[in-house]
Design a protein around this motif. Structure first.
Motif, PDB file in Angstrom:
ATOM      1  N   LEU A  74      74.064 -36.707  46.678  1.00 34.10           N
ATOM      2  CA  LEU A  74      73.329 -35.615  46.038  1.00 34.10           C
ATOM      3  C   LEU A  74      74.299 -34.623  45.413  1.00 34.10           C
ATOM      4  CD1 LEU A  74      70.555 -34.200  45.591  1.00 34.10           C
ATOM      5  CD2 LEU A  74      71.017 -32.942  47.698  1.00 34.10           C
ATOM      6  N   LYS A  75      74.121 -34.350  44.130  1.00 28.62           N
ATOM      7  CA  LYS A  75      75.010 -33.422  43.436  1.00 28.62           C
ATOM      8  C   LYS A  75      74.689 -31.978  43.819  1.00 28.62           C
ATOM      9  CE  LYS A  75      75.708 -36.244  39.290  1.00 28.62           C
ATOM     10  NZ  LYS A  75      75.561 -36.281  37.808  1.00 28.62           N
ATOM     11  N   PRO A  76      75.680 -31.104  43.884  1.00 29.41           N
ATOM     12  CA  PRO A  76      75.405 -29.673  44.105  1.00 29.41           C
ATOM     13  C   PRO A  76      74.805 -29.065  42.850  1.00 29.41           C
ATOM     14  CG  PRO A  76      77.745 -30.021  43.750  1.00 29.41           C
ATOM     15  CD  PRO A  76      77.126 -31.391  43.847  1.00 29.41           C
ATOM     16  N   ILE A  77      74.003 -28.042  43.021  1.00 28.19           N
ATOM     17  CA  ILE A  77      73.337 -27.428  41.883  1.00 28.19           C
ATOM     18  C   ILE A  77      74.332 -26.840  40.889  1.00 28.19           C
ATOM     19  CG2 ILE A  77      73.065 -25.156  42.928  1.00 28.19           C
ATOM     20  CD1 ILE A  77      70.285 -25.028  41.662  1.00 28.19           C
ATOM     21  N   SER A  78      75.503 -26.469  41.361  1.00 28.45           N
ATOM     22  CA  SER A  78      76.517 -25.880  40.478  1.00 28.45           C
ATOM     23  C   SER A  78      76.991 -26.856  39.407  1.00 28.45           C
ATOM     24  CB  SER A  78      77.725 -25.404  41.303  1.00 28.45           C
ATOM     25  OG  SER A  78      78.305 -26.480  42.012  1.00 28.45           O
ATOM     26  N   GLU A  79      76.767 -28.155  39.633  1.00 32.17           N
ATOM     27  CA  GLU A  79      77.187 -29.151  38.654  1.00 32.17           C
ATOM     28  C   GLU A  79      76.123 -29.441  37.603  1.00 32.17           C
ATOM     29  OE1 GLU A  79      78.645 -32.732  40.368  1.00 32.17           O
ATOM     30  OE2 GLU A  79      80.129 -31.726  41.648  1.00 32.17           O
ATOM     31  N   LEU A  80      74.941 -28.847  37.763  1.00 34.44           N
ATOM     32  CA  LEU A  80      73.851 -29.102  36.816  1.00 34.44           C
ATOM     33  C   LEU A  80      73.945 -28.154  35.636  1.00 34.44           C
ATOM     34  CD1 LEU A  80      70.825 -29.507  39.259  1.00 34.44           C
ATOM     35  CD2 LEU A  80      72.364 -31.266  38.406  1.00 34.44           C
ATOM     36  N   SER A  81      73.806 -28.685  34.439  1.00 32.22           N
ATOM     37  CA  SER A  81      73.781 -27.851  33.244  1.00 32.22           C
ATOM     38  C   SER A  81      72.445 -27.115  33.169  1.00 32.22           C
ATOM     39  CB  SER A  81      73.953 -28.707  31.994  1.00 32.22           C
ATOM     40  OG  SER A  81      72.809 -29.539  31.804  1.00 32.22           O
ATOM     41  N   ILE A  82      72.370 -26.105  32.323  1.00 37.28           N
ATOM     42  CA  ILE A  82      71.108 -25.387  32.137  1.00 37.28           C
ATOM     43  C   ILE A  82      70.027 -26.337  31.643  1.00 37.28           C
ATOM     44  CG2 ILE A  82      69.952 -23.650  30.709  1.00 37.28           C
ATOM     45  CD1 ILE A  82      72.456 -21.951  30.892  1.00 37.28           C
ATOM     46  N   ALA A  83      70.399 -27.226  30.717  1.00 34.54           N
ATOM     47  CA  ALA A  83      69.430 -28.203  30.199  1.00 34.54           C
ATOM     48  C   ALA A  83      68.906 -29.100  31.313  1.00 34.54           C
ATOM     49  CB  ALA A  83      70.075 -29.039  29.096  1.00 34.54           C
ATOM     50  N   ASP A  84      69.801 -29.527  32.220  1.00 36.77           N
ATOM     51  CA  ASP A  84      69.383 -30.372  33.344  1.00 36.77           C
ATOM     52  C   ASP A  84      68.477 -29.602  34.297  1.00 36.77           C
ATOM     53  OD1 ASP A  84      70.677 -32.641  32.514  1.00 36.77           O
ATOM     54  OD2 ASP A  84      72.496 -32.261  33.675  1.00 36.77           O
ATOM     55  N   GLN A  85      68.791 -28.338  34.554  1.00 32.89           N
ATOM     56  CA  GLN A  85      67.958 -27.528  35.438  1.00 32.89           C
ATOM     57  C   GLN A  85      66.558 -27.340  34.861  1.00 32.89           C
ATOM     58  OE1 GLN A  85      69.778 -23.951  37.173  1.00 32.89           O
ATOM     59  NE2 GLN A  85      71.773 -24.737  36.561  1.00 32.89           N
ATOM     60  N   LEU A  86      66.487 -27.083  33.562  1.00 36.35           N
ATOM     61  CA  LEU A  86      65.182 -26.924  32.920  1.00 36.35           C
ATOM     62  C   LEU A  86      64.396 -28.229  32.973  1.00 36.35           C
ATOM     63  CD1 LEU A  86      66.143 -24.768  29.816  1.00 36.35           C
ATOM     64  CD2 LEU A  86      64.742 -24.042  31.754  1.00 36.35           C
ATOM     65  N   TRP A  87      65.081 -29.347  32.762  1.00 34.17           N
ATOM     66  CA  TRP A  87      64.401 -30.648  32.815  1.00 34.17           C
ATOM     67  C   TRP A  87      63.904 -30.943  34.225  1.00 34.17           C
ATOM     68  CZ3 TRP A  87      65.103 -35.493  35.105  1.00 34.17           C
ATOM     69  CH2 TRP A  87      64.333 -36.534  34.555  1.00 34.17           C
ATOM     70  N   LEU A  88      64.730 -30.657  35.220  1.00 33.24           N
ATOM     71  CA  LEU A  88      64.317 -30.886  36.607  1.00 33.24           C
ATOM     72  C   LEU A  88      63.184 -29.953  37.022  1.00 33.24           C
ATOM     73  CD1 LEU A  88      67.756 -31.508  38.331  1.00 33.24           C
ATOM     74  CD2 LEU A  88      65.904 -33.165  38.033  1.00 33.24           C
ATOM     75  N   TYR A  89      63.164 -28.745  36.454  1.00 31.84           N
ATOM     76  CA  TYR A  89      62.052 -27.838  36.724  1.00 31.84           C
ATOM     77  C   TYR A  89      60.743 -28.471  36.236  1.00 31.84           C
ATOM     78  CZ  TYR A  89      58.813 -23.935  36.235  1.00 31.84           C
ATOM     79  OH  TYR A  89      57.697 -23.138  36.301  1.00 31.84           O
ATOM     80  N   GLU A  90      60.755 -29.033  35.032  1.00 28.53           N
ATOM     81  CA  GLU A  90      59.561 -29.682  34.497  1.00 28.53           C
ATOM     82  C   GLU A  90      59.163 -30.866  35.368  1.00 28.53           C
ATOM     83  OE1 GLU A  90      57.854 -28.454  32.143  1.00 28.53           O
ATOM     84  OE2 GLU A  90      59.239 -27.000  31.281  1.00 28.53           O
ATOM     85  N   LEU A  91      60.153 -31.635  35.806  1.00 29.30           N
ATOM     86  CA  LEU A  91      59.868 -32.796  36.643  1.00 29.30           C
ATOM     87  C   LEU A  91      59.292 -32.371  37.985  1.00 29.30           C
ATOM     88  CD1 LEU A  91      60.033 -35.836  37.183  1.00 29.30           C
ATOM     89  CD2 LEU A  91      62.383 -35.490  37.961  1.00 29.30           C
ATOM     90  N   GLU A  92      59.906 -31.363  38.629  1.00 30.52           N
ATOM     91  CA  GLU A  92      59.401 -30.920  39.928  1.00 30.52           C
ATOM     92  C   GLU A  92      57.997 -30.337  39.810  1.00 30.52           C
ATOM     93  OE1 GLU A  92      60.409 -27.817  43.560  1.00 30.52           O
ATOM     94  OE2 GLU A  92      62.034 -28.605  42.318  1.00 30.52           O
ATOM     95  N   THR A  93      57.745 -29.599  38.727  1.00 30.55           N
ATOM     96  CA  THR A  93      56.397 -29.066  38.492  1.00 30.55           C
ATOM     97  C   THR A  93      55.383 -30.199  38.409  1.00 30.55           C
ATOM     98  OG1 THR A  93      57.277 -27.142  37.303  1.00 30.55           O
ATOM     99  CG2 THR A  93      54.969 -27.688  36.923  1.00 30.55           C
ATOM    100  N   LEU A  94      55.763 -31.277  37.761  1.00 22.41           N
ATOM    101  CA  LEU A  94      54.882 -32.439  37.625  1.00 22.41           C
ATOM    102  C   LEU A  94      54.659 -33.115  38.976  1.00 22.41           C
ATOM    103  CD1 LEU A  94      53.397 -34.051  35.437  1.00 22.41           C
ATOM    104  CD2 LEU A  94      55.424 -35.487  35.230  1.00 22.41           C
TER     105      LEU A  94
END
Length: 274
Positions: A160-180
């Motif tokens: 599992l990657k640490p959140i510090s390694e996620l780009s803003i674009a990746d965080q926004l994409w994961l937010y959409e995925l988690e919301t779904l």
């Protein structure tokens, strides 16, 4: 001396601004808007002028928005007020407003900045416990750190990657995925097929994107969200049995949920319900 209108094309500035530029009446209707408003909400200008502004505001924000509007009418400028609007397709848009009243014309001149991505990042950061082992241990009040650091639950945390390694674009994409995922969490058969369809990707593309972004498989990622939601349900105090929590989090059987919870958090879920 040249006038400001001769130096700058203010109408061009009005039309090109990515921020909302609005003139509203004290009667609660738009009088003039720039194209950014229609582009964001998906309505035509005619549709936006035909209804009270309040009808486009997210229902939970209408009361506070109405109170702020009354304050403006009483000649009180508004700064950095945040509220939500609803697009024609039903999506939520967050806006930050600065509004100035013009009493003698009974008008309000307002600028609104779209802060939806900022709000998504804040929400993702709030729920980033999924990516933070230390917070998971703290939120679960764990005494046995081995459950997280290489114990029975190590499979959940491997790669599992640490959140510090996620780009803003990746965080926004994961937010959409988690919301779904949260939207369909009650489906015990929630699958990559459904998620890929909703995200507009092939199953292979979605599987690869999740794996490359998080370091873990889609099933592992979804399972973590389910388990985190089970902890949220426990902390809400609304549920009293393992079966209820299992159902809320979308697990097939209470026994399977109880086993996974123990592996993930290092404690029996029943202990937290006593």
């Amino acid at each position: 001396m040249e006038s400001i209108n001769e130096i700058f094309d203010l109408e061009c500035f009005f039309h090109l601004s990515p921020d909302w530029l609005c003139v509203a009446g004290f009667d609660g209707y738009f009088k003039k808007i720039n194209p950014a408003v229609s582009k964001t909400l998906g309505y035509t200008e005619s549709e936006l002028f035909a209804k009270p502004i309040d009808s486009f505001v997210f229902v939970d924000d209408r009361s506070i928005t109405a109170a702020k509007r009354e304050s403006i009418i009483k000649n009180n400028p508004l700064y950095d007020f945040e509220n939500r609007y609803v697009t024609k397709s039903g999506e939520i848009v967050w806006l930050s407003w600065t509004s100035m009243p013009v009493q003698n014309q009974q008008l309000v001149f307002a600028i609104a900045r779209n802060i939806t991505d900022k709000k998504k990042l804040e929400e993702f950061s709030r729920t980033s416990v999924i990516f933070n082992n230390r917070e998971e241990r703290k939120s679960a009040s764990l005494q046995n750190s081995d459950a997280i650091n290489g114990g029975n639950g190590s499979a959940f945390f491997a790669n599992l990657k640490p959140i510090s390694e996620l780009s803003i674009a990746d965080q926004l994409w994961l937010y959409e995925l988690e919301t779904l995922v949260r939207k369909y969490i009650g489906k015990v058969d929630l699958s990559i097929v459904l998620l890929s369809s909703e995200m507009g990707l092939s199953e292979r593309q979605l599987h690869r994107r999740i794996k490359n972004t998080t370091g873990i498989t889609p099933n592992n990622y979804i399972r973590r969200i389910r388990l985190h939601m089970s902890m949220e349900a426990i902390n809400s105090g609304k549920y009293r049995t393992v079966a209820e929590i299992s159902y809320v989090a979308g697990f097939e059987t209470p026994a399977y949920f109880r086993k996974l919870f123990k592996e993930f958090y290092g404690r029996d879920v029943a202990e937290l319900l006593q």
